[in-house]
Scaffold this active site. Sequence first.
Site, PDB file in Angstrom:
ATOM      1  N   TYR A  39       0.952  -1.174   0.089  1.00 13.44           N
ATOM      2  CA  TYR A  39      -0.244   0.020  -0.002  1.00 13.44           C
ATOM      3  C   TYR A  39       0.856   1.271  -0.182  1.00 13.44           C
ATOM      4  O   TYR A  39       1.857   1.209  -0.747  1.00 13.44           O
ATOM      5  CB  TYR A  39      -1.004   0.143   1.029  1.00 13.44           C
ATOM      6  CG  TYR A  39      -2.149   0.839   0.958  1.00 13.44           C
ATOM      7  CD1 TYR A  39      -2.855   0.831  -0.087  1.00 13.44           C
ATOM      8  CD2 TYR A  39      -2.380   1.689   2.144  1.00 13.44           C
ATOM      9  CE1 TYR A  39      -3.983   2.044  -0.137  1.00 13.44           C
ATOM     10  CE2 TYR A  39      -3.483   2.804   2.059  1.00 13.44           C
ATOM     11  CZ  TYR A  39      -4.108   2.817   0.964  1.00 13.44           C
ATOM     12  OH  TYR A  39      -5.330   3.612   0.749  1.00 13.44           O
ATOM     13  N   LYS A  94     -20.727 -19.615 -10.990  1.00 17.82           N
ATOM     14  CA  LYS A  94     -19.872 -19.457 -12.283  1.00 17.82           C
ATOM     15  C   LYS A  94     -18.391 -19.163 -11.980  1.00 17.82           C
ATOM     16  O   LYS A  94     -17.505 -19.600 -12.577  1.00 17.82           O
ATOM     17  CB  LYS A  94     -20.471 -18.301 -13.168  1.00 17.82           C
ATOM     18  CG  LYS A  94     -20.291 -18.153 -14.550  1.00 17.82           C
ATOM     19  CD  LYS A  94     -20.830 -19.321 -15.361  1.00 17.82           C
ATOM     20  CE  LYS A  94     -20.437 -19.168 -16.840  1.00 17.82           C
ATOM     21  NZ  LYS A  94     -21.696 -19.769 -17.643  1.00 17.82           N
TER      22      LYS A  94
END
Length: 767
Positions: A39, A94
């Site tokens: 970060y 999916k």
Amino acid sequence: MAKFTKEDALNYHRMGKPGKIEIVPTKPYSTQTDLSLAYSPGVAEPCLEIEKDPNAAYEYTTKGNLVAVISNGTAVLGLGDIGALAGKPVMEGKGLLFKIFAGIDVFDIEINEKDPEKFIQIVKAISPTFGGINLEDIKAPECFEIETRLREEVDIPIMHDDQHGTAIISAAGLINALEIVGKKIEDIRIVVNGAGAAANSCARLYVLLGARKENIIMVDSKGVITADRQNLTPQKQEFATDRQGLKTLSDAVYGADVFLGLSVADVLTKEMVRTMAKDPIVFALANPNPEISYADAMDSRGDILFATGRSDYPNQINNVLGFPYIFRGALDVRATSINEEMKKAAVLAIADLAKQHVPDVVNAAYNLNKISFGRSYIIPKPLDPRLLTTVAPAVAKAAIASGVARNPITDWDAYNVKLRELMGYDNKMLRHFTETARQNPKRVVFSEANHLNMLRAAATAKAEGVCFPILLGNEERIEKMAVENNIDLTGIEIINLRHDREEERRTLYAKHLTAKCERDGMTLTDALEKMFDRSYFGMMMVEMGNADAMITGAYTNFIENINAAKQVIGIRDGMKHIAAMHIANTKKGTFFLADTLFNRHPNEETLVDIARLTNQAVKFFAHDPVMAMLSYSNFGVDKQGSPASIHRVIDTLHHMCPDMVIDGEMQVNFALNKILRDEKYPFTKLKDKEVNTLIFPNLSSANIASKMILEMGISDMIGPIQMGLKKPIHILDVESSVRDIVNMTIIAVIDAIVEEQKRQNNIGELA
């Protein structure tokens, strides 16, 4: 098809962490430096690079392997318009399929918006996050406009799988079906029953492959779609016919060569099929019940070639054969779209795969009939592990050739290796075996049923439908353990050797064992006594055909089990030894390790047999064995001891088995590092090959290595898998976990299935 209750389904989705997918870190994060790189402030550097060049996002972020599965919930499965949130379990599912079949990460996104224009704008706005977008469960006709607009306005691959998935897979099946019946696509008459998204896409793709539009009749709930019908949608107008006298489905199928059903159950009758042309091709794809049942279709006429969307009949037209691999190929070349050339390439690749020799591991899933290209096998099986390395490269090559690839691949061998490594080409192995075992469960003896893990595993295997357990032990003690630990033993047979209800069975077994081993000092008295030993008794059940396989070794001495197995079952013809193999599934791919259990200090003859057995076993698991015999030195550097012995073994194998891809002796780093090996030892038989099979010099090294990589979390492990006995007797690692025992039970069932196939083939040859 798998059977389960409503509660089973709900428990599956809520157990443990709710849902089916999660996000995991891919970079180190244990130190302050790691966090500063992940970060602020370190993350600013890739941000600035992407600002200068948007394509840099593929280098510094997950974009290149991230697909969005997006729906508004207006056409969820057969449930209809149930809303975006209610469709989320399907979108997660999916995502799971993308991951397990092609290694693709997925965010499922449910958009609560039915207005096509607003939906399009939302998807466009979030598209920079992704490498591709899979549109899912959006109702027609809105789905046509949504996909068309997004393909035009977004520069990443877009596909509405409900349309194109069925089209691609059915087209592959149609190509092969036509080849089998000797017809040409440009000559055939096709009836498409159904006029939704999938029907329209199928018809378009068939035309692309050579079918004539004037030879396609489309039928909806009102009958044949004719050009003079009022208020047709543009999609229906495209395939409206000018032919006169056609009103009903019955009219349409008369004389037709092909029926494609994308509609509802039981609309096609036997009488209609009998009016079709010679060698009719019927794809009845309504789920769960097709337009005509399998039984009625087969009864209608002998020359029918039939396919459905179901897994319990031959020729399953299943979208999972396509979409994971199509997106995989598109992502890997950073395609700007999924175009017609890429779809056609997928069709041809899938069709061609059905014509290739089918590995034993795929054959075993379907009642051991040798699967080969023909009327009952026009399309690959959904769990065929070769789909990834067949379809994805074909799609990638088509993307490059058609000019939509931003990152063309040049080294296709390296790409093939990458495909094997990045995901679950090999993760699918155990899932495939489990499904195979469920389709043809066998009787498995659990000889140490008084061991809690063994008892739990037997009950679990029964509940999962992979076997019919037979427990050996004191029934009162076993039943007490079951009650205390909440284990369901319903329908499981328990045999107490001291009070066997079929007492004459023990005598029969003893006589058979005596006859088999009498010249090795075995008397009937000895054999009768051994029938009180659970290992001997269980193995005799397998030997005599009263059981199909046996699991043992959870706490008993494995040497005693080995000796019993050699006496009762015997070693495979042409071999003098048995061996064991572990399968290690790592981030770098799947590796096969041998011998991990049986041969403590193998001599040269034993090592030769271990290598030959392992070579056969790896082939069975649908891999091409590339084998390294390991040592602490390389290629003749050390002229004495173990390295010299292995050196001679390699020389023997190169002369005895010239087609076997094996070399050594070598250190493990040279075995696993192709660049290092090929630079220093370019003469090896392994040149330019990635080693996937390691043969260890002795049991200590093999066992230590397999246990170490398992305990360090480097790998999932399956094994030990017995190699070399005539029948399936599998000996566990001591104190194996319940899941390990269940996995080995599945392997034992597969082993038994293959043995059954061999017997059937021999009977057929003798007949």
